[in-house]
Design a protein around this motif. Structure first.
Motif, short mmCIF file in Angstrom:
data_model
loop_
_atom_site.label_atom_id
_atom_site.label_comp_id
_atom_site.label_asym_id
_atom_site.label_seq_id
_atom_site.Cartn_x
_atom_site.Cartn_y
_atom_site.Cartn_z
N SER A 246 0.79 -1.09 0.05
CA SER A 246 0.07 0.02 0.10
C SER A 246 0.97 1.26 0.03
O SER A 246 1.96 1.40 0.64
N VAL A 247 0.29 2.27 -0.75
CA VAL A 247 1.14 3.52 -0.70
C VAL A 247 0.20 4.40 -0.17
O VAL A 247 -1.16 4.72 -0.60
N MET A 248 0.60 5.41 1.01
CA MET A 248 -0.50 6.06 1.50
C MET A 248 0.10 7.63 1.75
O MET A 248 1.23 7.80 1.90
N ILE A 249 -0.96 8.51 1.79
CA ILE A 249 -0.45 10.08 2.22
C ILE A 249 -1.63 10.30 3.44
O ILE A 249 -2.55 9.44 3.64
N SER B 46 3.84 6.99 3.45
CA SER B 46 4.20 5.78 3.88
C SER B 46 4.11 4.85 2.74
O SER B 46 3.22 4.97 1.72
N TYR B 47 4.83 3.70 2.95
CA TYR B 47 4.64 2.28 1.99
C TYR B 47 4.44 1.13 3.21
O TYR B 47 5.34 1.06 3.99
N GLU C 24 5.34 -1.47 7.84
CA GLU C 24 5.26 -0.12 7.27
C GLU C 24 6.44 0.81 7.35
O GLU C 24 6.86 1.03 8.81
N ALA C 25 6.83 1.82 6.48
CA ALA C 25 7.68 2.65 6.64
C ALA C 25 6.94 4.10 6.43
O ALA C 25 6.47 4.22 5.45
N GLU C 26 7.07 4.83 7.44
CA GLU C 26 6.35 6.14 7.47
C GLU C 26 7.27 7.29 7.72
O GLU C 26 8.10 7.06 8.63
N TYR C 27 6.77 8.36 6.88
CA TYR C 27 7.77 9.44 7.19
C TYR C 27 6.72 10.73 7.56
O TYR C 27 5.82 10.83 6.74
N ILE D 212 10.25 26.20 14.37
CA ILE D 212 10.34 24.79 14.76
C ILE D 212 10.18 24.05 13.55
O ILE D 212 9.15 24.19 13.02
N SER D 213 10.85 22.98 13.39
CA SER D 213 10.59 22.01 12.56
C SER D 213 10.89 20.57 13.06
O SER D 213 11.77 20.35 13.89
N GLU D 214 9.82 19.51 12.86
CA GLU D 214 10.04 18.31 13.38
C GLU D 214 9.96 17.22 12.26
O GLU D 214 9.08 17.53 11.57
N ASN D 215 10.64 16.21 12.27
CA ASN D 215 10.54 15.03 11.30
C ASN D 215 10.84 13.83 12.25
O ASN D 215 11.41 13.66 13.00
N ARG D 216 9.96 12.84 11.45
CA ARG D 216 9.82 11.54 12.31
C ARG D 216 9.62 10.45 11.12
O ARG D 216 9.04 10.44 10.30
N SER D 217 10.84 9.39 11.32
CA SER D 217 10.98 8.29 10.46
C SER D 217 10.40 7.10 11.20
O SER D 217 10.97 6.69 12.44
#
Length: 210
Positions: free
Chosen positions: A31-34, A50-51, A62-65, A82-87
């Motif tokens: 699955s490919v998701m937004i 995510s994939y 699942e790998a999600e960003y 502020i910026s925030e990134n999460r993998s």
């Protein structure tokens, strides 16, 4: 975007097609998701991509960003942006047609620029910033529905991210802050990011399974 996803979610949830979710998932490979995480910390809302690799009707990986940026106060201190990134790499284990548990690992990065209130020893504004990164574990629960035409809709009802290891802290620029109380507040803010668990409430995702 959140209202579009909510509208689609409402329409599809009232369709009897959702009863075939488990069978459709069994016959799919990925699955490919937004999506959008409506309420999260530290920044209130994040976009996601995510994939998901589907092993069978019970298990998927699942790998999600997720990412977001915002200008506001953070734990009581004035920050310019502020910026925030999460993998996240997480398993989804289904206990029914669509309801499932999630668990796995998460890498988080938080960066910020100092606001105009901070001055160096010469009275100049400090325009640099700081960042912090950590590795942790994550767990939650959600629902994901899949239709025979490949359309897939998911809701992450709740997810908790618990930081375990602080992997990197870049706070050298804070040494230029003239006021020692301000400098200590900023460094305490970094410690807060690397020590306190974060959460997600009500994340909406839409995509395609194949």
């Amino acid at each position: 975007m959140k209202w579009i996803l909510f509208f689609v979610f409402f329409i599809l949830m009232n369709s009897s097609w959702s009863q075939s979710t488990q069978e459709n998932r069994k016959n799919s490979k990925g699955s490919v998701m937004i999506g959008e995480q409506i309420l999260t910390t530290w920044i209130p809302s994040k976009y996601t991509g995510s994939y998901t690799y589907i092993f069978n009707e019970k298990w998927s990986l699942e790998a999600e960003y997720s990412w977001a940026s915002f200008s506001t106060k953070f734990v009581g201190i004035e920050i310019g942006e502020i910026s925030e990134n999460r993998s996240t790499l997480q398993a989804r284990y289904y206990v029914s047609n669509s309801f499932h548990f999630t668990f796995g690992g998460v890498y988080s990065r938080f960066s910020a620029k100092l606001g105009n209130d901070y001055l160096d020893n010469l009275g100049n504004k400090i325009t640099t910033g700081f960042s912090a990164e950590n590795l942790g574990i994550t767990g939650g629960l959600g629902n994901r529905w899949q239709w025979s035409n490949g359309m897939t809709l998911g809701v992450d009802w709740i997810r908790i991210n618990y930081p375990v290891v602080a992997t990197k802290i870049d706070d050298n620029s804070l040494n230029d802050v003239a006021d020692s109380a301000d400098r200590n507040d900023l460094k305490d803010g970094i410690k807060t990011f690397n020590r306190i668990p974060t959460f997600l409430l009500f994340g909406l995702n839409i995509g395609y399974s194949f």
